[in-house]
Design an enzyme around this catalytic site. Structure first.
Site, mmCIF file in Angstrom:
data_model
loop_
_atom_site.group_PDB
_atom_site.id
_atom_site.type_symbol
_atom_site.label_atom_id
_atom_site.label_comp_id
_atom_site.label_asym_id
_atom_site.label_seq_id
_atom_site.Cartn_x
_atom_site.Cartn_y
_atom_site.Cartn_z
ATOM 1 N N ASP A 39 39.919 42.644 37.396
ATOM 2 C CA ASP A 39 39.661 41.504 38.271
ATOM 3 C C ASP A 39 39.781 40.196 37.481
ATOM 4 O OD1 ASP A 39 38.895 39.761 40.225
ATOM 5 O OD2 ASP A 39 36.778 40.378 40.291
ATOM 6 N N ARG A 58 35.075 42.684 48.581
ATOM 7 C CA ARG A 58 34.727 42.806 49.997
ATOM 8 C C ARG A 58 35.976 42.953 50.869
ATOM 9 N NH1 ARG A 58 31.578 37.181 49.721
ATOM 10 N NH2 ARG A 58 31.222 38.020 47.627
ATOM 11 N N LYS A 71 39.224 33.535 37.101
ATOM 12 C CA LYS A 71 37.921 33.532 36.425
ATOM 13 C C LYS A 71 38.024 32.771 35.110
ATOM 14 C CE LYS A 71 36.094 38.012 37.952
ATOM 15 N NZ LYS A 71 34.891 37.489 38.620
ATOM 16 N N GLU A 80 37.207 39.478 46.069
ATOM 17 C CA GLU A 80 38.222 40.437 46.524
ATOM 18 C C GLU A 80 37.646 41.813 46.860
ATOM 19 O OE1 GLU A 80 37.422 40.007 43.453
ATOM 20 O OE2 GLU A 80 37.186 42.099 42.866
ATOM 21 N N ASP A 117 38.677 35.453 44.299
ATOM 22 C CA ASP A 117 37.819 36.236 43.397
ATOM 23 C C ASP A 117 36.773 37.035 44.182
ATOM 24 O OD1 ASP A 117 36.881 37.224 41.034
ATOM 25 O OD2 ASP A 117 35.765 35.418 40.451
ATOM 26 N N ASP A 132 35.515 46.772 36.953
ATOM 27 C CA ASP A 132 35.366 46.403 38.357
ATOM 28 C C ASP A 132 35.800 47.537 39.302
ATOM 29 O OD1 ASP A 132 34.336 44.458 39.996
ATOM 30 O OD2 ASP A 132 36.261 43.438 40.308
HETATM 31 N N1 BES Z 1 33.902 41.629 40.198
HETATM 32 C C1 BES Z 1 33.211 40.450 40.516
HETATM 33 C C2 BES Z 1 31.693 40.604 40.452
HETATM 34 C C3 BES Z 1 31.103 40.878 39.104
HETATM 35 C C4 BES Z 1 30.594 39.868 38.344
HETATM 36 C C5 BES Z 1 31.015 42.161 38.652
HETATM 37 C C6 BES Z 1 30.008 40.130 37.126
HETATM 38 C C7 BES Z 1 30.433 42.416 37.435
HETATM 39 C C8 BES Z 1 29.927 41.412 36.672
HETATM 40 C C9 BES Z 1 33.548 39.999 41.927
HETATM 41 O O1 BES Z 1 34.798 40.341 42.398
HETATM 42 C C10 BES Z 1 33.452 38.514 41.957
HETATM 43 O O2 BES Z 1 34.150 37.889 41.224
HETATM 44 N N2 BES Z 1 32.580 37.988 42.787
HETATM 45 C C11 BES Z 1 32.369 36.586 42.878
HETATM 46 C C12 BES Z 1 32.163 36.269 44.334
HETATM 47 C C13 BES Z 1 32.165 34.812 44.648
HETATM 48 C C14 BES Z 1 33.546 34.234 44.429
HETATM 49 C C15 BES Z 1 31.736 34.629 46.078
HETATM 50 C C16 BES Z 1 31.126 36.219 42.056
HETATM 51 O O3 BES Z 1 30.214 37.030 41.988
HETATM 52 O O4 BES Z 1 31.119 35.158 41.478
HETATM 53 ZN ZN ZN Z 2 35.599 42.071 41.564
HETATM 54 ZN ZN ZN Z 3 36.322 38.966 41.861
#
Ligand code: BES
Ligand code: ZN
Ligand code: ZN
Length: 498
Positions: free
Chosen positions: A262, A343, A269, A341, A339, A280
């Site tokens: 991811d 969901r 990111k 993604e 990001d 992920d």
């Molecule tokens: N894979 C990440 C979530 C994540 C963060 C997993 C840290 C493990 C450790 C996910 O896809 C993500 O990036 N989520 C975003 C959502 C936001 C953009 C609404 C997040 O958590 O910042």
């Molecule tokens: Zn993710």
């Molecule tokens: Zn993500």
């Protein structure tokens, strides 16, 4: 690691001696067949209070005329539940160099077969390393496979053996999950995961694996999975696992987020620790590991699973913030952040789950950083549309010492997510606050009603956010580092105990 059980007092190799706090000399049951020099040395250490038997402590003793022992602390006898035994077992492996060799004999006093089984379970779980990518140093001595023998009373042999067979199978599921999570993303991409599942299924007559490839996913209208995966040269796919599919009736359905890397996509990111985003796909690893645990222990019930595999990359083929996509359910989503993604791929996985008329659906996902903020590495976030069901999962987690903490599914969060001006729903909340809850509320929109009936009741569903618990668990003594393989044991417990 190989574990065998036998009555009698023979000691092969090093004696592993689990002891309670306050033990100041060996009991008669401990002493049988023990070398005199070793016996007096152990007694001296205990009498002098040099070894206090605190939980997770060990001491290695070498008898001057032969014989080796490792004292292992179980903590206070009154507190020594199966979790303590499991932790003590794991401590043996964490300190395996002190055990002097690979042949071990464990001898308990006053332990139930469940407690002895849990001790072996802790050893089995902790006996894991991920070193396939390291060249073997010629000078380095290979540690070798541990051969553990547990001595027990006459009559305990067969029950203890069955318990240990189950722990061995479940541990193989945990280790499979950890292997998948630790594998670098250049080798663990959607098709690699699918190939591995396909090859794995060949060893079981009662397992079927079906792969929905990219072209088929496009044709079927899996707009969430396709949108996330299309930016990568490694195309997305969905993998369906069916265990004992010929059995009648409804069955549990597990759904996994499987983002093999991811980057965030166009909503890129920050660079720091981005390498960790290889895990992920931890949700899909949990699901695959659970299927291995169940299949290898000969579980005869029906269980199904769906893993949604994709790599989230930025490229000229990638989806953009602002895109509107149409998911398998027919619902459209305004993608405000690429990001978010997980969901999107899960929207198709959850909807697809309805085709199996499941008893219940549980999804596993490293879904949000917000869940890590809320619960750290100590507990998985647990949401459900059914309070009793949520309680059952929470209790299954407690039974195996994998904490899943109840979190709220509130209409206000759902409202926040459906507030798109141009689509049915959106993949981003209004702000950062409550991010793990808004993500859960988003997923709920894609949980089908029974038989997809418009005004019917939703299938019981739970969502488990493992972003904090699938990786970096500092206090989990079953794990050294890397992927934890969490919830394979919770699920095996929940499914096999009805
Ligand atoms: N894979 C990440 C979530 C994540 C963060 C997993 C840290 C493990 C450790 C996910 O896809 C993500 O990036 N989520 C975003 C959502 C936001 C953009 C609404 C997040 O958590 O910042
Ligand atoms: Zn993710
Ligand atoms: Zn993500």
């Amino acid at each position: 690691m190989k574990v065998s059980v036998s009555p009698g007092h023979n000691i092969n190799g090093t004696l592993i001696l689990p002891l309670f706090e306050g033990t100041d000399s060996l009991l008669a049951a401990h002493e049988e067949g023990l070398h005199t020099a070793l016996k007096s040395q152990i007694n001296r250490v205990l009498q002098d209070g040099d070894f206090k038997a605190k939980l997770k402590s060990t001491m290695s003793i070498l008898g001057c005329e032969g014989g080796k022992a490792m004292l292992v602390g179980l903590g206070k006898e009154a507190d020594a539940d199966i979790h303590a035994y499991r932790k003590a077992g794991a401590t043996v492996i964490a300190n395996r160099k002190k055990a002097h060799g690979t042949e071990l004999t464990a001898r308990f006093s006053n332990a139930s077969i469940e407690a002895m089984g849990a001790f072996a379970e802790g050893m089995l779980l902790r006996d894991y390393s991920f070193d396939h990518y390291k060249q073997q140093d010629e000078d380095e001595e290979k540690e070798g496979d541990i051969d553990l023998r547990i001595t027990c009373d006459e009559g305990q042999e067969s029950d203890l053996t069955s318990i240990i067979n189950i722990h061995t199978g479940v541990a193989s599921g945990v280790h499979l999950s950890r292997d998948l999570g630790n594998r670098p993303p250049n080798d663990m991409y959607p098709e690699a995961f699918a190939d591995q599942a396909w090859e794995w299924a060949k060893q079981y007559d009662n397992v079927k694996v079906t792969i929905i490839n990219y072209a088929q996913a496009v044709k079927a209208g899996m707009g969430g999975l396709v949108a996330v995966g299309m930016g990568s040269a490694r195309k997305p796919c969905m993998v369906i696992f069916e265990l004992n599919k010929d059995k009648k009736g409804r069955a549990p359905m597990l759904v996994g987020k499987g983002i093999t890397f991811d980057t965030g996509g166009i909503s890129l990111k920050p660079g720091a620790n981005m390498d960790e985003m290889k895990y992920d796909m931890g949700g899909s690893a949990t699901v695959f590991g659970t299927m291995q645990a169940l299949a290898s222990t000969g579980f005869t019930g029906k269980v199904n699973a769906i893993t949604c595999m994709a790599e989230n990359m930025p490229s000229s083929n990638a989806q953009r913030p602002g895109d509107v996509i149409k998911t398998l359910s027919g619902k459209t989503i305004e993608v405000l952040n690429t990001d978010a993604e997980g969901r999107l791929v899960l929207s198709d996985g959850l909807w697809k789950a309805g085709e199996f008329d499941p008893e219940y659906i549980i999804d596993f996902a490293t879904l949000t950083g917000a869940c890590v903020v809320a619960l750290g590495h100590e507990a998985t976030g647990l949401w459900s549309n059914d309070d009793d069901f949520r309680t059952r999962i929470h209790e299954a987690g407690n039974a195996v010492d994998e904490l899943a903490w109840p979190m709220p599914l509130l209409p206000a969060f759902e409202k926040e997510m459906t507030n798109s001006k141009i689509a049915d729903t959106r993949n981003l909340g209004a702000g950062r606050y409550g991010g793990a809850n808004t993500a859960a509320a988003f997923l709920k929109q894609f949980v089908p009603n029974r038989n997809y009936e418009k005004d019917g009741e939703q299938i019981p569903w739970a969502h488990m956010d493992i972003a904090g618990t699938y990786w970096g668990a500092k206090t989990n003594s079953m794990v050294g580092h890397g992927a934890t393989g969490i919830h394979v044991r919770t699920m095996s417990h929940l499914i096999t105990n009805g």
